[in-house]
Design an enzyme around this catalytic site. Structure first.
Site, mmCIF file in Angstrom:
data_model
loop_
_atom_site.group_PDB
_atom_site.id
_atom_site.type_symbol
_atom_site.label_atom_id
_atom_site.label_comp_id
_atom_site.label_asym_id
_atom_site.label_seq_id
_atom_site.Cartn_x
_atom_site.Cartn_y
_atom_site.Cartn_z
ATOM 1 N N HIS A 45 -11.080 2.815 18.561
ATOM 2 C CA HIS A 45 -10.546 3.876 19.429
ATOM 3 C C HIS A 45 -11.331 4.001 20.745
ATOM 4 C CE1 HIS A 45 -8.596 4.605 15.719
ATOM 5 N NE2 HIS A 45 -9.503 5.389 15.182
ATOM 6 N N GLU A 77 -15.575 15.155 15.744
ATOM 7 C CA GLU A 77 -14.839 15.681 14.588
ATOM 8 C C GLU A 77 -15.694 16.722 13.887
ATOM 9 O OE1 GLU A 77 -12.166 12.759 12.423
ATOM 10 O OE2 GLU A 77 -13.941 11.563 12.841
ATOM 11 N N LYS A 129 -13.547 19.948 16.529
ATOM 12 C CA LYS A 129 -12.737 18.749 16.734
ATOM 13 C C LYS A 129 -12.399 18.746 18.225
ATOM 14 C CE LYS A 129 -9.583 15.507 15.763
ATOM 15 N NZ LYS A 129 -9.986 14.138 15.503
ATOM 16 N N ARG A 136 0.198 -1.825 -6.859
ATOM 17 C CA ARG A 136 0.043 -2.306 -8.242
ATOM 18 C C ARG A 136 0.627 -1.341 -9.262
ATOM 19 N NH1 ARG A 136 -4.310 -6.656 -9.202
ATOM 20 N NH2 ARG A 136 -3.330 -6.467 -11.215
ATOM 21 N N VAL A 161 -0.335 -8.757 -5.358
ATOM 22 C CA VAL A 161 -0.223 -9.556 -4.122
ATOM 23 C C VAL A 161 -0.586 -11.033 -4.309
ATOM 24 C CG1 VAL A 161 -0.549 -7.629 -2.533
ATOM 25 C CG2 VAL A 161 -2.540 -8.905 -3.320
ATOM 26 N N GLY A 199 0.859 -1.188 0.000
ATOM 27 C CA GLY A 199 0.000 0.000 0.000
ATOM 28 C C GLY A 199 0.890 1.230 0.000
ATOM 29 N N ASP A 228 -3.793 0.680 16.371
ATOM 30 C CA ASP A 228 -4.891 1.593 16.636
ATOM 31 C C ASP A 228 -4.166 2.901 16.944
ATOM 32 O OD1 ASP A 228 -6.653 3.311 18.022
ATOM 33 O OD2 ASP A 228 -7.968 1.622 18.424
ATOM 34 N N HIS A 229 -4.227 3.863 16.036
ATOM 35 C CA HIS A 229 -3.322 5.008 16.190
ATOM 36 C C HIS A 229 -3.617 5.806 17.468
ATOM 37 C CE1 HIS A 229 -6.535 7.362 14.251
ATOM 38 N NE2 HIS A 229 -5.978 8.421 14.774
ATOM 39 N N ASP A 249 -2.677 6.819 0.586
ATOM 40 C CA ASP A 249 -2.800 8.077 1.298
ATOM 41 C C ASP A 249 -2.179 7.997 2.711
ATOM 42 O OD1 ASP A 249 -4.058 10.655 1.583
ATOM 43 O OD2 ASP A 249 -5.408 9.649 3.012
ATOM 44 N N LEU A 250 -2.406 6.873 3.380
ATOM 45 C CA LEU A 250 -1.885 6.728 4.739
ATOM 46 C C LEU A 250 -0.349 6.763 4.727
ATOM 47 C CD1 LEU A 250 -2.879 5.656 7.812
ATOM 48 C CD2 LEU A 250 -1.321 3.879 7.070
#
Ligand code: BG6
Length: 481
Positions: A241, A217, A345, A47, A87, A13, A178-179, A17-18
């Site tokens: 979370h 948020e 937020k 890919r 993959v 990946g 889990d951020h 974006d991450l």
């Protein structure tokens, strides 16, 4: 002892974006702070057909706003290679292995490997099997598999997913992200509860009235509509979370600071959650979806956002009353709340203490003592106490003792990547935590799916439907924020 870590990262990946927003900047900060020096390399895979040069330019772009110097940024990006990868194709893993072995030697990495899966979860099993089968797992160093959320969509499929991965990696090698566990204030929960006699002895049903978790948020679903519409707030925020925070709030003191011992207590806390039933769901949980507001006509309602079904019943807001079967927590709910397009937020945890009658003061003169952890950008802790007003008279006023963290703290991903490099699993999620969290969530989902009538609409830029406030009022409580 040198803090320099040696590892080869293989990111599945790598064009995502991450990776761009979080992983590359986090790796750069570890590099800048000497946790990664010369003995590391990164292979990005996806890919798309990209060249190393193109990939390295993307890396440079991703760290542009935080780089110390052009020269340092270039030296960092020089550690990155790209491989276009399918993959499912075994041959691709052979090529990947060759490149991995070559970089291992070039950068003297000693065989340490971190495989980072930031892909659709239905590919996790296949990738893990190929990594093992095609010998990308290296005998000489450590092998760790980092997995991004979502870890399944319910208990059954997360269990299947887990069993698939366990065919190739041991639980000890699996690091589920889990951020929120990388956030300083969440990490502070353990020390706050167990390093301070003041709180340690009060952290029970005799002294606490209720606890509140708010993950609000102000943004909408942005460009993630396709994913979000099948997930909703319950799976996107509550399953992971919020329940992680709940487990810290309800947990007992672990036998030691070892991650295995901490997990034991978190699992116990999650296992003890009282499951919601179709009969009581309307008293305990509510769900909402954002709609237009007269004050903000330019903000789209959820159903008009890109990639959202026009008649979607997906919830963008959840509020609920979480209770424990543990006798020590009888009568102490944790009220939880999370939503998109809310007023601000705001990420916070409020612990509301019981008011004690006193010989000196009438009950209505006193406010509750409230301990608040500010988890978001305004990180800090505050404690509301009753204090004599300054001056000649003796009236009591609520006074806030505030501690604001003013130093730059490391980012969530920076901390989590370093923990993974160091083999410290305390800030990652163990399988049993995932399992019990899903069991709790599945019960709610099933009750809601059986009755679509209870979806409430709330205007954007508000704190959710009125019913979210009733939930507390019916118990004689109120949201602190
Ligand atoms: C993610 C969710 O896990 O957390 C997002 O998928 C959400 O929908 C994000 O926006 C919130 O994280 P933070 O750190 O900004 O509170």
């Amino acid at each position: 002892m040198s803090q320099n870590q040696k590892a080869l990262f293989i990111i599945f990946g790598g064009t995502g974006d991450l990776a761009y927003r979080k992983l590359y900047p986090a790796l750069y900060k570890l590099y800048k702070n000497n946790y990664l020096n010369e003995n590391f390399a990164v292979i990005g895979t996806a890919r798309r057909e990209w060249t190393d040069e193109y990939y390295q330019n993307i890396i440079l772009d991703s760290i542009d706003s935080i780089k110390t110097s052009e020269q340092e940024a270039k030296a960092f990006a020089g550690h990155f290679r790209y491989q276009s990868h399918n993959v499912n194709d075994t041959d691709n893993y052979h090529t990947l292995k060759k490149l991995a072995d070559q970089l291992d030697e070039e950068y003297q990495i000693n065989g340490n490997r971190i495989f980072y899966l930031s892909m659709s979860p239905n590919l996790f099993g296949t990738i893990a099997a190929h990594l093992r089968g095609e010998n990308l797992v290296n005998e000489n160093g450590f092998n760790r598999l980092i997995i991004e959320k979502p870890f399944g969509t319910n208990f059954n499929d997360s269990n299947d997913l887990n069993n698939d991965i366990l065919q190739s990696f041991d639980e000890e090698q699996i690091y589920r992200i889990d951020h929120y566990l990388g956030k300083d204030m969440i990490q502070s929960l353990l020390s706050l509860k167990f390093a301070n006699p003041t709180f340690k002895h009060l952290w029970n049903k005799d002294f606490i009235s209720n606890m509140q978790v708010t993950l609000a948020e102000d943004i909408g679903v942005e460009e993630r509509g396709g994913y979000y519409d099948t997930s909703g707030a319950l799976r996107d925020m509550i399953q992971n979370h919020v329940l992680q925070i709940v487990s810290f709030l309800f947990m007992d003191e672990p036998a030691s600071s070892q991650s295995d011992d901490i997990a034991v207590e978190k699992v116990k806390a999650l296992k003890n959650l009282q499951l919601i039933t179709p009969e009581n769901i309307d008293d305990k949980f509510i769900r909402g979806q954002y709609t237009t507001s007269e004050e903000e006509p330019s903000v789209l309602d959820y159903r008009s956002e890109p990639n959202i079904e026009a008649d979607s019943t997906t919830e963008t807001f959840v509020a609920g009353k979480v209770e424990s079967l543990d006798k020590n927590w009888e009568g102490v709910p944790i009220y939880i709340r999370s939503g998109k397009r809310m007023k601000d937020k705001e990420t916070r945890i409020d612990i509301v203490f019981k008011n004690e009658p006193s010989n000196l003061y009438e009950a209505d003169e006193l406010s509750e003592n409230i301990l608040t952890l500010h988890v978001g950008s305004n990180q800090g802790i505050s404690l509301q106490i009753n204090n004599k007003v300054v001056g000649h008279n003796f009236d009591i006023v609520p006074t806030s003792l505030d501690y604001k963290m003013n130093e730059q703290t490391p980012d969530d991903y920076e901390k989590l990547l370093l923990n993974a490099l160091q083999g410290n699993k305390a800030s990652f999620v163990y399988w049993e935590e995932v399992a019990y969290s899903w069991k709790y969530i599945d019960a709610i989902r099933e009750a809601w799916d059986a009755d679509s009538s209870n979806l409430l609409l709330y205007p954007v830029n508000t704190n959710g439907p009125k019913e979210a406030f009733d939930l507390l009022e019916q118990d004689g409580n109120y949201w602190v924020w």
